[in-house]
Design an enzyme around this catalytic site. Structure first.
Site, PDB file in Angstrom:
ATOM      1  N   SER A 251       0.820  -1.202   0.000  1.00 55.58           N
ATOM      2  CA  SER A 251       0.000   0.000   0.000  1.00 55.58           C
ATOM      3  C   SER A 251       0.864   1.267   0.000  1.00 55.58           C
ATOM      4  CB  SER A 251      -0.925  -0.077   1.214  1.00 55.58           C
ATOM      5  OG  SER A 251      -2.039   0.724   1.004  1.00 55.58           O
ATOM      6  N   LYS A 255       4.284   2.092  -2.408  1.00 55.73           N
ATOM      7  CA  LYS A 255       4.641   3.294  -3.190  1.00 55.73           C
ATOM      8  C   LYS A 255       6.077   3.699  -2.826  1.00 55.73           C
ATOM      9  CE  LYS A 255      -0.010   5.088  -1.916  1.00 55.73           C
ATOM     10  NZ  LYS A 255      -1.035   4.519  -2.717  1.00 55.73           N
ATOM     11  N   TRP A 341      -9.821   0.408  -5.350  1.00 53.97           N
ATOM     12  CA  TRP A 341      -9.280   1.742  -5.046  1.00 53.97           C
ATOM     13  C   TRP A 341      -7.845   1.865  -5.578  1.00 53.97           C
ATOM     14  CZ3 TRP A 341     -10.712   6.407  -3.955  1.00 53.97           C
ATOM     15  CH2 TRP A 341      -9.981   7.282  -3.147  1.00 53.97           C
ATOM     16  N   HIS A 392      -7.444  -5.707   0.249  1.00 49.03           N
ATOM     17  CA  HIS A 392      -6.254  -4.896   0.484  1.00 49.03           C
ATOM     18  C   HIS A 392      -5.445  -5.412   1.682  1.00 49.03           C
ATOM     19  CE1 HIS A 392      -4.057  -1.199  -0.219  1.00 49.03           C
ATOM     20  NE2 HIS A 392      -4.132  -0.885   1.061  1.00 49.03           N
TER      21      HIS A 392
HETATM   22  C1  GCU Z   1      -5.352   5.023   1.627  1.00 50.37           C
HETATM   23  C2  GCU Z   1      -4.721   5.713   0.449  1.00 50.37           C
HETATM   24  C3  GCU Z   1      -3.920   4.741  -0.412  1.00 50.37           C
HETATM   25  C4  GCU Z   1      -2.944   3.956   0.436  1.00 50.37           C
HETATM   26  C5  GCU Z   1      -3.681   3.306   1.603  1.00 50.37           C
HETATM   27  C6  GCU Z   1      -2.777   2.535   2.582  1.00 50.37           C
HETATM   28  O1  GCU Z   1      -6.369   4.208   1.180  1.00 50.37           O
HETATM   29  O2  GCU Z   1      -5.729   6.333  -0.294  1.00 50.37           O
HETATM   30  O3  GCU Z   1      -3.222   5.442  -1.410  1.00 50.37           O
HETATM   31  O4  GCU Z   1      -2.287   3.008  -0.337  1.00 50.37           O
HETATM   32  O5  GCU Z   1      -4.364   4.278   2.342  1.00 50.37           O
HETATM   33  O6  GCU Z   1      -1.623   2.897   2.779  1.00 50.37           O
HETATM   34  O7  GCU Z   1      -3.289   1.565   3.167  1.00 50.37           O
END
Ligand code: GCU
Length: 413
Positions: A251, A255, A341, A392
Site C-alpha cells: 500500500s 509506493k 481503489w 487490500h
Molecule cells: C489510503 C490511500 C492509499 C494507500 C492506503 C494505505 O487508502 O488512499 O493510497 O495506499 O491508504 O496505505 O493503506
C-alpha cells in the site's frame, strides 16, 4: 491497513466531543470504477529522451534517459532528498540481541540507527531476523513497514505456526535461507506529517528554513530514504549479503518501495503489494484513487505534485516509467481483485508498459499484455505480476509468489 483516517471534531465550548473513524474514500461519490469510462490517454515513452531522441542502446538508457526520468519523479511527484547543510553522521547500535527467537532458529536484532549533525539528532529502529543455521551471508527481504518494532506485531503468532503476528511467514523465510528486515515508517517522519519539525527533517534545513520546499521530499521519499539507511546498516552486518536485498512494501509502503528502488540501485529487487495510486498504478487511467485524492494526504507526495490534481495528462511521466527505473533489476507487482481503489488493472498495465526498457536491457518483460486471471501468477520474467482474489492486505498466497520470484532471482533456484 492504514486507510482509516481519524477525523476529530471537537466542539469547543461544548461538553461533547465527536470522534469518528471512516475511510476518506467512503465520502467520495465521484470515483470511477468503470473500465468503460477510462479516458483515452497517451503514455509518455520511457524510450524517447526529453529532447525527442529515441533511446536504442543500454548506454543511452543508463547515461541519458534514466537520469532524466529519475529527476522528473523527484521534482514533480515524490520530491527530492535535499542536501543537508552539514554532513550527517550515521551510527548503528544493537540494542537487543535474541539468539533463541523462534525456538533457536532465528537471531532477532533490534538495531538503532542514529543520525546527527549540527542541526540535531534523529533515530530509527530496524528489526533484523537472521537464520541461525546459515553458514554464508544470506539474501534478505526488507519490508518498509507500518508495524512499530516497539509493539507486539513481531511476536510469534499463536494461531499460525511459523508466522509473526503481523502475518510474515518468518519460519519459511529463514528455512529458505533469507533474513527478514523490518524498517519502521514512523520514526523519521509522521504518517500524515504536516509540521516537518521533528524526525529527520531538522537535520536537513538550511538556516532559516522550517519546511521542505515544493520540489523537496514528501513523506514517501522520507520513508524510502529510511530503507536506504537500513541498507547501509546491512552492508555492515556480515551475516547478510547486502547485494541481494529485496525491498518490499504494501500500500503506502509499496509506493515508497518502488520509489526507493528506483533511486537506490543497491536494492537487488523490488516488490510492491497493492501500491495503487502513486505506486504501480497508471495516473492517466484515473480509475479508483487519483492524484487529487492522494493529495488529500497533504504531504505524501511533494508540494509540486499538487499542480497535477485533475491534470494527470500533463505529467511528464507515468508510473510505468517508475517501474522502468528499477530495470534491469527484477520487480514484482501484486494486486487484489477487490482492491479496486488501487486500480489493479492500472498496476498491471504499468508493469506491462515497463517491458520495453527491460527488453532493451536484455531482460524478460511480462509474457502477456492482458491482465491475467486471478491467482495465475506471472513468475518467469524479470517483471513479475499476480492478481489475487480478495482485498487490500498481504496474504500467505502473496508471500508464496514473492518467495518463488526471489528464489529464482536472489538464490538462482
Ligand atoms: C489510503 C490511500 C492509499 C494507500 C492506503 C494505505 O487508502 O488512499 O493510497 O495506499 O491508504 O496505505 O493503506
Amino acid at each position: 491497513m492504514l486507510r482509516k483516517i481519524i477525523f476529530s471534531v471537537v466542539a469547543i465550548g461544548f461538553t461533547s466531543c465527536v470522534v469518528f473513524s471512516r475511510e476518506l474514500k467512503e465520502f467520495d461519490n465521484d470515483v470511477n470504477y468503470d473500465e468503460a469510462r477510462i479516458p483515452r490517454y497517451d503514455l509518455p515513452d520511457p524510450l524517447v529522451t526529453a529532447e525527442g531522441k529515441p533511446v536504442t542502446t543500454a548506454d543511452q538508457w543508463r547515461n541519458i534517459r534514466r537520469p532524466q526520468i529519475l529527476s522528473l519523479f523527484a521534482s514533480f511527484i515524490y520530491g527530492a532528498v535535499p542536501v543537508p547543510p552539514d554532513p550527517i553522521a550515521q551510527t548503528y547500535h544493537v540494542i537487543k540481541e535474541d539468539k533463541s527467537f523462534m525456538g533457536g532458529k532465528v537471531t532477532k536484532l533490534d538495531v538503532s540507527i542514529r543520525f546527527k549533525n549540527r542541526k540535531g539528532t534523529a533515530e530509527t529502529h530496524v528489526l533484523v531476523f537472521l537464520p541461525n543455521k546459515a553458514k554464508e551471508p544470506v539474501p534478505a527481504f526488507m519490508m518498509l513497514s507500518f508495524d512499530n518494532p516497539r509493539g507486539g506485531s513481531f511476536n510469534l503468532s499463536s494461531s499460525r505456526k511459523g508466522y509473526l503476528r503481523n502475518g510474515v511467514p518468518l519460519g519459511q523465510l529463514v528455512d529458505q535461507g533469507y533474513a527478514y528486515v523490518s524498517v519502521y515508517h514512523g520514526d523519521l517522519v509522521g504518517h500524515n506529517e504536516v509540521s516537518f519539525s521533528g524526525g529527520i527533517h531538522k537535520l536537513f534545513y538550511r538556516d532559516g528554513q522550517s519546511f521542505p520546499k515544493a520540489h523537496e521530499w514528501g513523506v514517501l521519499t522520507a520513508n524510502g530514504w529510511t530503507g536506504m539507511r537500513a541498507l547501509d546498516y546491512l552492508e555492515t552486518n556480515d551475516r547478510v549479503d547486502a547485494s541481494r536485498v529485496a525491498v518490499m512494501g504494501h500500500s503506502k509502503m509499496g509506493k515508497a518501495t518502488l520509489w526507493a528502488a528506483a533511486q537506490d540501485q543497491r536494492f537487488a529487487m523490488a516488490i510492491s503489494a497493492q501500491s495503487g495510486c502513486g505506486g504501480a498504478a497508471l495516473w492517466r487511467r484515473k480509475y479508483g484513487e487519483t492524484m487529487s485524492k492522494l493529495n488529500r494526504f497533504p504531504h505524501w507526495l511533494s508540494i509540486n505534485a499538487r499542480k497535477f490534481n485533475d491534470h494527470e495528462d500533463d505529467l511528464p511521466v507515468d508510473q510505468h516509467m517508475l517501474l522502468s527505473l528499477i530495470a534491469p533489476r527484477p520487480v514484482y507487482v501484486a494486486s487484489g481483485t477487490a482492491d479496486t481503489w488501487a486500480d489493479p488493472h492500472g498496476e498491471f498495465q504499468s508493469a506491462n508498459h515497463a517491458g520495453p526498457v527491460y527488453k532493451l536491457l536484455g531482460k524478460k518483460p511480462l509474457s502477456t499484455t492482458k491482465l491475467p486471471s486471478p491467482n495465475q501468477p506471472l513468475l518467469d520474467g524479470d517483471i513479475g505480476y499476480h492478481i489475487r482474489t480478495g482485498g487490500h492486505s498481504v496474504e500467505p498466497y502473496d508471500w508464496q509468489q514473492f518467495i518463488k520470484f526471489a528464489d529464482r532471482h536472489l538464490q538462482g533456484k
